[in-house]
Design a protein around this motif. Structure first.
Motif, PDB file in Angstrom:
ATOM      1  N   THR A 166      -0.461   3.634  -3.024  1.00 31.60           N
ATOM      2  CA  THR A 166      -1.305   4.764  -2.635  1.00 31.60           C
ATOM      3  C   THR A 166      -0.581   6.102  -2.709  1.00 31.60           C
ATOM      4  O   THR A 166      -1.113   7.100  -2.229  1.00 31.60           O
ATOM      5  CB  THR A 166      -1.845   4.551  -1.206  1.00 31.60           C
ATOM      6  OG1 THR A 166      -0.735   4.431  -0.288  1.00 31.60           O
ATOM      7  CG2 THR A 166      -2.691   3.296  -1.127  1.00 31.60           C
ATOM      8  N   ARG A 167       0.594   6.136  -3.296  1.00 33.21           N
ATOM      9  CA  ARG A 167       1.285   7.417  -3.436  1.00 33.21           C
ATOM     10  C   ARG A 167       0.522   8.327  -4.382  1.00 33.21           C
ATOM     11  O   ARG A 167      -0.061   7.872  -5.370  1.00 33.21           O
ATOM     12  CB  ARG A 167       2.704   7.215  -3.968  1.00 33.21           C
ATOM     13  CG  ARG A 167       3.630   6.489  -3.007  1.00 33.21           C
ATOM     14  CD  ARG A 167       5.044   6.496  -3.532  1.00 33.21           C
ATOM     15  NE  ARG A 167       5.102   6.025  -4.911  1.00 33.21           N
ATOM     16  CZ  ARG A 167       6.045   6.359  -5.792  1.00 33.21           C
ATOM     17  NH1 ARG A 167       6.978   7.209  -5.441  1.00 33.21           N
ATOM     18  NH2 ARG A 167       6.042   5.863  -7.002  1.00 33.21           N
TER      19      ARG A 167
ATOM     20  N   TRP B   3       0.824  -1.218   0.000  1.00 33.70           N
ATOM     21  CA  TRP B   3       0.000   0.000   0.000  1.00 33.70           C
ATOM     22  C   TRP B   3       0.850   1.257   0.000  1.00 33.70           C
ATOM     23  O   TRP B   3       0.435   2.301  -0.518  1.00 33.70           O
ATOM     24  CB  TRP B   3      -0.908  -0.008   1.242  1.00 33.70           C
ATOM     25  CG  TRP B   3      -0.142  -0.100   2.527  1.00 33.70           C
ATOM     26  CD1 TRP B   3       0.211  -1.215   3.204  1.00 33.70           C
ATOM     27  CD2 TRP B   3       0.399   0.996   3.268  1.00 33.70           C
ATOM     28  NE1 TRP B   3       0.936  -0.912   4.328  1.00 33.70           N
ATOM     29  CE2 TRP B   3       1.064   0.450   4.397  1.00 33.70           C
ATOM     30  CE3 TRP B   3       0.388   2.372   3.097  1.00 33.70           C
ATOM     31  CZ2 TRP B   3       1.714   1.246   5.336  1.00 33.70           C
ATOM     32  CZ3 TRP B   3       1.032   3.162   4.039  1.00 33.70           C
ATOM     33  CH2 TRP B   3       1.679   2.596   5.146  1.00 33.70           C
TER      34      TRP B   3
END
Length: 683
Positions: free
Chosen positions: A532-533, A528
């Motif tokens: 999720t950057r 993640w």
């Protein structure tokens, strides 16, 4: 200096005219200036040499670009003040390339030449001086720069004969188009390939074989890799393929003397192959036949200095200008490389699916339905039972285990244990981190210690991990598998190779070592943190890092297994499961076309204070199709504006921004503005 009107006058005293690029990195002065060549320098001040000239009342450095008989300047011309060195360090091909790169990236020629030609080291020049130029070596005054000859010494040795590269099933023969690619290189042709390497591939050997085929065809090679570890591996492979003293390494880490010595060896034609990090992308190689880059998605290939060129784009420009072959290789594939394939500029060199299935490890995600049914906690656990049992089985089989974590350190990010609010420095609001199990919270920005930290939201004083680093992971695994040696590989110490026996290696992306016989298991944790950057390339970068680590595992037939702690339905995870980077790259490129993001379009960022950015954009005559997006916040109270145009209008956008920057430079604007074409980070 060159005037606004062209007169094409011959100097009254008959002196030759030198066109000089002065080393003054101001956009409004990005043009050559004319100087007279004094009689005492007529034989030595040849194109490519360093000179000193009087400019705006000061003595400045410059590069002599060409000699001509006439000048377009209507007034009186000054003479060259000094010849710094008779060594023609700037090859005509590199001068043309530098101009093309400056135009593409809205930069100045002086900035690019500063990247292309390393600083002079006088002692190194004197070690093996070039032959004195004869009158035949000095170009006539009316000969263009690209046709001018420069002093050359003969090659000291031709070296041993280069053997034919192997094309068996373990080499380029594993790729249907591989043998044909090598034959084209050996025949002196210019094939262009995007190469998707197999897992477990000895990619330095493949690049060395392509270089050997090119040298056998009588042409030179420039190969660029991301870091020193890759450079060491390629260096060893080339020594085996070509023999000693047939190539040089060129990187900024060599130091001034060694770097300049390697540069001169290439410029004087003594070696046919130059390898290096991005410092080698401008290497002057005679009769260039092949440019190659490995892992072009690595952000180390992007130059952090103006005008911020990317090594891949520089090498592809060289191939286009010089009619050379190109090889863009990696385990993963970028959207830019996929665009080369879809536009027909390059062809794929990929294995067939049967070979892929035979060479890949068994890959399993932890977030799919079967795994969740067996282990309901897998959705939230950092080390689910599947990952734990996979590591245990590999260690029992006396095989090493690689654990990839996306962050270094112990706890590089912490939060309040009670309310989960991110822990921030009371002084600068930077993120707090824990350096060790018994350590005190320290700010990652200002370095201040926050021993008495209290959460401003709830008053809590207990901290928990928000992101777990490599050292904390190693500590946890050491407790889980007592008696098993645990090693870390990261910024403090990067391991190159580890033994093939049972052991745990915890590594950050890019620092994974090679294991003798391959890793029995590879665990990809904290997915993640990559997926999720807030980054356009988050999925592409996650897959690139996963494939690089998974490629170090043994094939499934030999017991190799890879566990990725992520949902199996995500597109990057699907590409990893099938080992199909081309599918993911095509998907990414299609989405970016639909959304209007690079590389489907050309985009530039303009960063600075709000008034400075507004001033530059007001001066810029942007193409009609240009879209101005923003502003978005940047660092240090600055803002960033994005300009998007179709790829067909890329040159017009770069020229408009360069001219606008020149207007601000001529006005001596106080606030600087950073202009980047195709920046890696948009947000």
């Amino acid at each position: 200096m060159t005037p606004s009107r062209h007169t094409d006058r011959r100097p009254a005293d008959g002196s030759p005219v030198a066109r000089v690029c002065v080393d003054v990195p101001l956009a409004h002065l990005d043009r050559p200036f004319d100087y007279l060549v004094p009689a005492e320098l007529a034989a030595t001040a040849v194109p490519g040499t360093r000179v000193k000239v009087r400019f705006a009342g000061q003595l400045v450095d410059g590069w002599l670009l060409e000699r001509t008989e006439r000048s377009g300047h209507a007034g009186r011309l000054a003479y060259l003040e000094k010849l710094v060195s008779p060594e023609p360090v700037l090859a005509p091909e590199i001068a043309r390339l530098a101009r093309a790169v400056a135009d593409r990236y809205a930069g100045s020629l002086a900035d690019v030449l500063r990247l292309a030609v390393p600083p002079r080291h006088a002692r190194v020049e004197k070690e093996t001086p070039p032959e004195e130029p004869t009158p035949a070596d000095v170009p006539p005054a009316d000969v263009p720069a690209d046709e001018a000859r420069t002093p050359r010494i003969p090659r000291s040795t031709t070296g041993p004969a280069v053997p034919d590269p192997p094309t068996g099933a373990d080499g380029w023969g594993a790729y249907p188009a591989g043998p044909g690619f090598l034959r084209a290189l050996a025949d002196g042709r210019a094939p262009r390939a995007v190469w998707s390497a197999l897992p477990g591939e000895d990619w330095p050997a493949r690049v060395a074989e392509a270089a050997a085929a090119t040298v056998r065809g009588g042409r030179g090679v420039v190969a660029v890799v991301a870091d020193a570890r890759d450079l060491d591996r390629l260096d060893a492979a080339l020594t085996g393929a070509l023999g000693p003293d047939r190539h040089v390494r060129l990187s900024a880490a060599l130091g001034p003397a060694r770097r300049y010595r390697a540069f001169l060896a290439a410029r004087r034609g003594r070696v046919p192959v130059v390898i290096g990090t991005r410092a080698a992308m401008f290497a002057p190689v005679e009769r260039l036949g092949l440019v190659a880059i490995w892992d072009d998605g690595d952000d180390l290939h992007a130059e952090p200095r103006s005008p911020y060129p990317h090594a891949r784009e520089v090498l592809l420009t060289r191939a286009q200008l010089g009619g050379a072959a190109a090889l863009v290789g990696g385990h993963a594939r970028t959207a830019e490389a996929q665009l080369l394939v879809e536009t027909g500029w390059a062809r794929e060199v990929v294995p067939d699916r049967a070979t892929v299935r035979a060479r890949t490890p068994a890959v399993a995600p932890t977030g799919d339905d079967p795994q969740l049914a067996r282990d309901p906690g897998a959705a939230t656990a950092r080390l689910p039972s599947l990952a734990w049992t996979t590591a245990r089985d590999a260690l029992r089989a006396d095989a090493p285990v690689l654990v990839q974590v996306p962050r270094r350190g112990y706890l590089p990010s912490v939060s309040c244990a009670d309310c989960r609010a991110p822990a921030r420095c009371p002084h600068c609001a930077g993120p707090l981190a824990l350096p060790s199990a018994r350590g005190t919270p320290v700010c990652r920005w200002c370095g201040r210690v926050s021993a008495a930290y209290a959460c401003p939201e709830c008053g809590g004083r207990r901290l928990r991990a928000a992101v777990v680093g490599a050292r904390r992971t190693a500590e946890e695994l050491g407790r889980a598998f007592p008696g098993v040696p645990v090693r870390t590989s990261g910024r403090e110490e990067v391991l190159t190779r580890v033994p093939g026996g049972a052991g745990l290696v915890v590594a950050t992306p890019g620092a994974e070592p090679v294991a003798d016989g391959g890793f029995g298991a590879v665990l990809l944790l904290d997915s993640w943190a990559l997926l999720t950057r807030a980054d356009l390339r988050a999925g592409e970068e996650a897959l690139r890092r996963w494939l690089a680590a998974a490629a170090l595992a043994r094939p499934a037939t030999a017991g190799g297994r890879v566990v990725v702690v992520a949902d199996g339905g995500l597109a990057p995870v699907q590409a990893l499961l099938r080992w199909d980077p081309a599918w993911f790259a095509a998907r990414e490129l299609a989405e970016r076309r639909e959304l209007g993001f690079p590389p489907a379009v050309r985009m530039a960022s303009v960063t600075g204070t709000a008034p400075a950015v507004a001033e530059l954009l007001a001066e810029a005559r942007l193409p009609e199709q240009a879209e101005v997006l923003g502003p978005v916040p940047a660092d240090d109270d600055r803002e960033r504006m994005l300009i998007r145009v179709p790829r067909s209008r890329a040159a017009a956008l770069a020229e408009a921004l360069h001219v606008a920057a020149g207007v601000r430079a001529a006005r001596k604007a106080a606030d600087p503005v950073r202009v980047q074409v195709d920046p890696l980070e948009l947000f």
